[in-house]
Motif scaffolding. Structure first.
Motif, PDB file in Angstrom:
ATOM      1  N   ALA A 268       8.132 -88.230  -4.125  1.00 32.89           N
ATOM      2  CA  ALA A 268       8.028 -86.578  -3.715  1.00 32.89           C
ATOM      3  C   ALA A 268       8.519 -85.883  -5.087  1.00 32.89           C
ATOM      4  O   ALA A 268       8.605 -84.599  -4.852  1.00 32.89           O
ATOM      5  CB  ALA A 268       9.057 -86.468  -2.548  1.00 32.89           C
ATOM      6  N   GLY A 269       8.863 -86.352  -6.025  1.00 34.13           N
ATOM      7  CA  GLY A 269       9.695 -85.689  -7.030  1.00 34.13           C
ATOM      8  C   GLY A 269      11.193 -85.301  -6.978  1.00 34.13           C
ATOM      9  O   GLY A 269      11.578 -84.330  -7.304  1.00 34.13           O
ATOM     10  N   THR A 270      11.825 -85.875  -6.005  1.00 35.65           N
ATOM     11  CA  THR A 270      13.094 -85.343  -5.425  1.00 35.65           C
ATOM     12  C   THR A 270      14.263 -86.176  -6.078  1.00 35.65           C
ATOM     13  O   THR A 270      15.242 -85.972  -5.650  1.00 35.65           O
ATOM     14  CB  THR A 270      13.242 -85.094  -3.812  1.00 35.65           C
ATOM     15  OG1 THR A 270      12.931 -86.254  -3.408  1.00 35.65           O
ATOM     16  CG2 THR A 270      12.217 -84.054  -3.508  1.00 35.65           C
ATOM     17  N   ALA A 271      13.986 -87.310  -6.658  1.00 36.97           N
ATOM     18  CA  ALA A 271      14.823 -88.268  -7.188  1.00 36.97           C
ATOM     19  C   ALA A 271      15.666 -87.512  -8.366  1.00 36.97           C
ATOM     20  O   ALA A 271      15.033 -86.878  -9.207  1.00 36.97           O
ATOM     21  CB  ALA A 271      14.434 -89.708  -7.559  1.00 36.97           C
ATOM     22  N   ASP A 272      16.982 -87.481  -8.415  1.00 37.34           N
ATOM     23  CA  ASP A 272      17.891 -87.041  -9.678  1.00 37.34           C
ATOM     24  C   ASP A 272      17.256 -87.718 -10.824  1.00 37.34           C
ATOM     25  O   ASP A 272      17.711 -88.934 -11.013  1.00 37.34           O
ATOM     26  CB  ASP A 272      19.026 -87.117  -9.319  1.00 37.34           C
ATOM     27  CG  ASP A 272      20.053 -86.518 -10.362  1.00 37.34           C
ATOM     28  OD1 ASP A 272      20.201 -87.030 -11.540  1.00 37.34           O
ATOM     29  OD2 ASP A 272      20.819 -85.464  -9.877  1.00 37.34           O
ATOM     30  N   ALA A 273      16.726 -86.753 -11.700  1.00 33.29           N
ATOM     31  CA  ALA A 273      15.911 -87.608 -12.865  1.00 33.29           C
ATOM     32  C   ALA A 273      17.145 -88.087 -13.799  1.00 33.29           C
ATOM     33  O   ALA A 273      16.741 -89.344 -14.237  1.00 33.29           O
ATOM     34  CB  ALA A 273      15.363 -86.635 -13.422  1.00 33.29           C
ATOM     35  N   ALA A 274      18.134 -87.688 -14.118  1.00 36.85           N
ATOM     36  CA  ALA A 274      19.428 -87.977 -14.835  1.00 36.85           C
ATOM     37  C   ALA A 274      19.954 -89.163 -14.228  1.00 36.85           C
ATOM     38  O   ALA A 274      20.131 -90.034 -15.182  1.00 36.85           O
ATOM     39  CB  ALA A 274      20.491 -86.765 -15.065  1.00 36.85           C
ATOM     40  N   ALA A 275      20.182 -89.176 -13.129  1.00 30.45           N
ATOM     41  CA  ALA A 275      20.944 -90.385 -12.261  1.00 30.45           C
ATOM     42  C   ALA A 275      19.869 -91.427 -12.664  1.00 30.45           C
ATOM     43  O   ALA A 275      20.301 -92.647 -12.931  1.00 30.45           O
ATOM     44  CB  ALA A 275      21.184 -90.227 -10.937  1.00 30.45           C
ATOM     45  N   LEU A 276      18.562 -91.410 -12.417  1.00 30.97           N
ATOM     46  CA  LEU A 276      17.402 -92.552 -12.437  1.00 30.97           C
ATOM     47  C   LEU A 276      17.472 -92.954 -13.798  1.00 30.97           C
ATOM     48  O   LEU A 276      17.472 -94.269 -13.952  1.00 30.97           O
ATOM     49  CB  LEU A 276      16.236 -91.880 -12.107  1.00 30.97           C
ATOM     50  CG  LEU A 276      15.087 -92.869 -11.751  1.00 30.97           C
ATOM     51  CD1 LEU A 276      15.424 -93.735 -10.580  1.00 30.97           C
ATOM     52  CD2 LEU A 276      13.922 -92.297 -11.243  1.00 30.97           C
ATOM     53  N   ALA A 277      17.848 -92.129 -15.036  1.00 27.62           N
ATOM     54  CA  ALA A 277      17.602 -92.610 -16.374  1.00 27.62           C
ATOM     55  C   ALA A 277      18.773 -93.265 -16.476  1.00 27.62           C
ATOM     56  O   ALA A 277      18.701 -94.405 -17.543  1.00 27.62           O
ATOM     57  CB  ALA A 277      17.384 -91.373 -17.290  1.00 27.62           C
ATOM     58  N   ALA A 278      19.700 -93.072 -15.799  1.00 25.66           N
ATOM     59  CA  ALA A 278      21.270 -93.734 -16.229  1.00 25.66           C
ATOM     60  C   ALA A 278      21.292 -95.256 -15.829  1.00 25.66           C
ATOM     61  O   ALA A 278      22.212 -95.959 -16.095  1.00 25.66           O
ATOM     62  CB  ALA A 278      22.417 -92.808 -15.779  1.00 25.66           C
ATOM     63  N   LEU A 279      20.134 -95.460 -14.844  1.00 26.63           N
ATOM     64  CA  LEU A 279      20.399 -96.980 -14.206  1.00 26.63           C
ATOM     65  C   LEU A 279      20.338 -97.850 -15.392  1.00 26.63           C
ATOM     66  O   LEU A 279      19.515 -97.825 -16.255  1.00 26.63           O
ATOM     67  CB  LEU A 279      19.386 -97.015 -13.167  1.00 26.63           C
ATOM     68  CG  LEU A 279      19.469 -96.182 -11.964  1.00 26.63           C
ATOM     69  CD1 LEU A 279      18.153 -96.532 -11.156  1.00 26.63           C
ATOM     70  CD2 LEU A 279      20.609 -96.428 -11.042  1.00 26.63           C
TER      71      LEU A 279
END
Length: 389
Positions: free
Chosen positions: A347-358
């Motif tokens: 849906a494009g609603t995932a927090d992009a910064a948080a996702l990249a920090a995994l």
């Protein structure tokens, strides 16, 4: 970083904590979160019997009923675990509902015990967050109330009880964390921990006969040492050797033990390790995290509502909040991979910064079935003390 004693946190999942398609699911009776349940058809207004928000007349009615109760009793939710501090603050800020969090460092078994022992009192738990074994046993014992959140179809079939007695909330992978200032040659695999250079440095989250994260660490070690999800013995033997060689420290790793230098290398869930890195940095500890490819083991925890919740509307509103995009992204910001992450990404609603920090993950993860986790737990109970005593 210490939590979740007894209550095995792994479940067989079809998706591997990454972006895959989510499937729609129905209960055994055939109703979906968007449909009308038998309770709604009968015009039920008793929050303790509501299986969806529709049973109370919709979300607005649920919010009003929860606000009238004014309180939510949670249990065993450390503020540093999967961003729960921010999650609880956000819920209270949004709805004005006070959260009582009993026994923050308690176990999944403690949560089930509290439901049974405090039943009928106003301090009994309304909701629990437990490992898979506790979720399964709690449901079988009639401790949980069925409830389907509005986003029910976004939780994969394999990640929820068909009637809504429990549902996966967030998960991750077993990882190695280390103090980069003290560990000059950092380990990148579990097997590499079997080295004299790491003497008196390696610790688990707790005792694997009681602690879910520790047992998961043992299973990950089994995968790295010729074992399998059906045979955890090599993992027990591995830690037995580390203990004999003076590498393994039989201390439950926490941020305090890391700061003191007692446990400069820990084996725990990646989201706990990664979120701890932020806290530890402020305290002068350079904490790094690596997910080992030789023991890539993943697992989820689960939400459930107590069947005897003293605040049944607040309990259901809490679940609705957790499984909204806001709640799921708050878990994601805590470095945990929420159950609805694939749907958020789609849906494009995932927090992009948080996702990249995994933490980075390479390889094919393995997830244990309930039977496999139960067998591993029994093996640990019978052999851990002997191997590491």
């Amino acid at each position: 970083m210490n939590r979740r004693l007894t209550g095995i946190a792994a479940t067989a999942v079809v998706l591997a904590l990454s972006a895959t398609a989510c499937s729609s699911s129905k209960t055994n009776s055939g109703s979906t979160s968007g449909g009308t349940s038998q309770g709604a058809a009968a015009g039920a207004k008793d929050a303790s019997k509501a299986t969806t928000a529709a049973d109370l007349g919709g979300m607005d009615a649920l919010v009003a009923a929860a606000k009238k109760e004014g309180t939510l009793n949670a249990i065993a939710l450390p503020k540093t675990w999967a961003n729960y501090g921010a999650i609880m603050d956000a819920f209270t800020a949004k709805y004005g509902i006070k959260i009582n969090d009993a026994n923050p460092d308690g176990s999944s078994q403690d949560e089930l015990n509290a439901i049974k022992q405090q039943k009928g009192t106003d301090r009994a738990p309304d909701v629990v967050d437990v490992g898979q074994a506790a979720a399964t046993s709690g449901a079988a014992s009639g401790l949980f109330a069925p409830y389907q959140v509005a986003t029910w179809s976004q939780i994969a079939d394999a990640q929820k009880d068909s009637q809504g007695l429990w549902y996966n909330d967030y998960g991750g992978y077993i990882a190695i964390g280390y103090d980069a200032d003290k560990v000059k040659n950092p380990p990148t695999t579990l097997k590499s921990l079997d080295d004299p250079q790491y003497k008196s440095q390696v610790a688990l989250n707790g005792d694997p006969t009681k602690a879910n994260a520790a047992l998961s660490g043992v299973l990950a070690a089994a995968l790295a040492n010729g074992g399998s999800l059906d045979n955890a013995q090599p993992g027990i033997d591995f830690f037995g050797k580390l203990k004999k060689d003076g590498v393994f420290v039989p201390v439950a790793a926490t941020q305090a033990t890391i700061q003191s230098g007692t446990t400069p290398i820990t084996i725990d869930w990646d989201y706990l390790q990664a979120s701890a890195a932020t806290d530890l940095k402020a305290k002068g500890v350079n904490w790094k995290v690596v997910v080992p490819s030789d023991g890539l083991f993943g697992g989820f925890y689960n939400q459930a509502i107590s069947a005897s919740a003293p605040h049944p509307a607040a309990a259901r509103l809490w679940e609705e909040f957790l499984y909204s995009a806001d709640g799921q992204n708050l878990w994601l910001k805590g470095m945990a991979r929420p159950a609805e992450l694939p749907a958020l990404q789609k849906a494009g609603t995932a927090d992009a910064a948080a996702l990249a920090a995994l933490p980075a993950v390479a390889g094919t993860p393995q997830f244990a079935t309930q039977d496999q986790m139960t067998a591993a737990s029994k093996l640990a109970v019978s052999g851990w003390a002997k191997a590491t005593g």
